[in-house]
Design a protein around this motif. Structure first.
Motif, PDB file in Angstrom:
ATOM      1  N   SER A  53       1.556  -4.234  15.462  1.00  0.00           N
ATOM      2  CA  SER A  53       2.165  -4.914  14.518  1.00  0.00           C
ATOM      3  C   SER A  53       1.724  -5.706  13.333  1.00  0.00           C
ATOM      4  N   LYS A  54       0.751  -6.628  13.819  1.00  0.00           N
ATOM      5  CA  LYS A  54      -0.168  -7.171  12.858  1.00  0.00           C
ATOM      6  C   LYS A  54      -1.102  -6.301  12.036  1.00  0.00           C
ATOM      7  N   LEU A  59      -1.646  -3.543   6.824  1.00  0.00           N
ATOM      8  CA  LEU A  59      -1.656  -2.540   5.591  1.00  0.00           C
ATOM      9  C   LEU A  59      -0.520  -2.598   4.741  1.00  0.00           C
ATOM     10  N   GLU A  60       0.419  -2.871   5.129  1.00  0.00           N
ATOM     11  CA  GLU A  60       1.643  -2.893   4.318  1.00  0.00           C
ATOM     12  C   GLU A  60       1.284  -4.158   3.260  1.00  0.00           C
ATOM     13  N   ARG A  61       0.886  -4.995   3.332  1.00  0.00           N
ATOM     14  CA  ARG A  61       0.493  -6.011   2.433  1.00  0.00           C
ATOM     15  C   ARG A  61      -0.420  -5.692   1.394  1.00  0.00           C
ATOM     16  N   GLU A  66       4.098   2.042   3.828  1.00  0.00           N
ATOM     17  CA  GLU A  66       5.238   1.438   3.536  1.00  0.00           C
ATOM     18  C   GLU A  66       6.122   1.664   4.838  1.00  0.00           C
ATOM     19  N   THR A  67       7.053   0.738   5.051  1.00  0.00           N
ATOM     20  CA  THR A  67       8.030   0.859   6.193  1.00  0.00           C
ATOM     21  C   THR A  67       9.288   1.214   5.561  1.00  0.00           C
ATOM     22  N   VAL A  68       9.919   2.374   5.984  1.00  0.00           N
ATOM     23  CA  VAL A  68      11.181   2.457   5.809  1.00  0.00           C
ATOM     24  C   VAL A  68      12.343   2.077   7.047  1.00  0.00           C
ATOM     25  N   ARG A  69      13.042   1.137   6.584  1.00  0.00           N
ATOM     26  CA  ARG A  69      13.858   0.832   7.804  1.00  0.00           C
ATOM     27  C   ARG A  69      14.684   1.956   8.297  1.00  0.00           C
TER      28      ARG A  69
END
Lengths: 126, 126, 126, 126
Positions: A53-54, A59-61, A66-69
């Motif tokens: 998760s970290k 990576l997203e930062r 990208e995370t798509v809910r």
DNA sequence: GTGGTCTAGACCACC
DNA sequence: GTGGTCTAGACCACG
């Protein structure tokens, strides 16, 4: 897919971040590709989900993924490189460290440049 | 003489080690030169003597410096570089990290090589 | 498990290092075995954690043990002995010192060889 | 005559003690031979007289040399080896350390014994 | 004076 | 929970 070494002094999450970025550069991972979920990845790598998760958060930062809910996590499509002075400084630090260490190992100036070019080559093979 | 940043995430002792090695490569520090004593350096840098001591011990382990009992610490005179597979691997890691990061910052292959050469230049000015 | 003598002139951390290496050679500690954590060991030996830490770091430098982040410290699995000219010289120094001292104690040449063989025997009993 | 290395981690006085004892064993120094005075020796070795003095005191304590007031310092004539449990223990420690280290360097049991015998040989050549 | 060792106690990153 | 870093302050051996 990823090659994690828990005995390395490099933190696990950083190993993940670095390797995913490397694979993106190499073209192994392409924009739009789906990454394993945090849970899946944690099982694959046999490490703590929090660690994965970290890595994903980092990576997203950096806008690499990208995370798509509800859908999952994907390699960014619209990634736009932008000069980041801080990162650039960091980059120079690494290069300097490599050069200083190289000198201590008895490498010539050309040896080091050749090494760099070889590494670039490897990353661009595909 | 040294430029220590207590807010950096890089450990203080490592900053000292890296900078002294850098100054040796640059020729600012020359074989036989005396380094400030642990106590002096700790005052100069406004840090704990133990931290300086740790840095000096690390440098001695790498044979960059020598301590003469009761006299002080000196830049090694007869340092002989020797191939160290591990260090070499580490060096490549740094280069790779720089290349990957560089790509992400939108640098071209030539940009990065140019940067490396610039850094080498700086280190060899004298 | 370890036998530490705070009154010895040999530094505590060095006693720890030597005894752990000895136990590895003897087979009491085996590759993969977990060592007590720094804190645990410090309690066991009734000494400061920093001292234990220093010992562990030295052992790691010599590749006798490995630390896994957040999990603990383990005896190295794949230790590969490699010739180290310096260590070898050190080793000869110890032997010489033993021989000279032995002569002074009135031991014959054979006495000393016998002693060495006895020590080897002890270390290989298992 | 003596070979002192101020950069060694072994204390200067101990280097002197060890080398003089070694030369006695080898027969280079013989009972009755006169040693340079503390002052002369300190000049020869370019070290502090106190350091030489400390070495001589240690040698005298071990009955390897004798001081005759007003005449100088001499290698003992009537040296009688006697078993000293403490020294013997120390001797075993050195041997053990050598064996453990040797194992780590990948030496076989026979390698180490051979090394010991070689060292004895060297000391008895004369 | 020098560096080396040790303690006590704190804070931090990582898992 | 783990080890890593740092501080403050002490003591010691060596030269």
């Amino acid at each position: 897919m990823l090659n994690i070494d828990p005995r390395s002094s490099k933190p696990l999450y950083e190993q993940i971040v670095d390797q995913i970025k490397e694979q993106i550069i190499k073209g192994i991972l392409r924009p739009g590709d789906k990454l394993p979920s945090v849970r899946e990845m944690s099982i694959l790598l046999m490490i703590n989900p929090n660690t994965v998760s970290k890595a994903y958060q980092e990576l997203e930062r950096e806008k690499a993924i990208e995370t798509v809910r509800g859908r999952g996590t994907f390699i960014s499509r619209n990634y736009q490189p932008k000069r980041d002075e801080e990162k650039l400084q960091e980059l120079k630090e690494w290069l300097k460290k490599a050069v200083v260490e190289g000198r201590y190992l008895g490498l010539s100036r050309d040896d080091i440049v050749a090494m760099l070019e070889e590494i670039i080559q490897e990353l661009e093979e595909r």
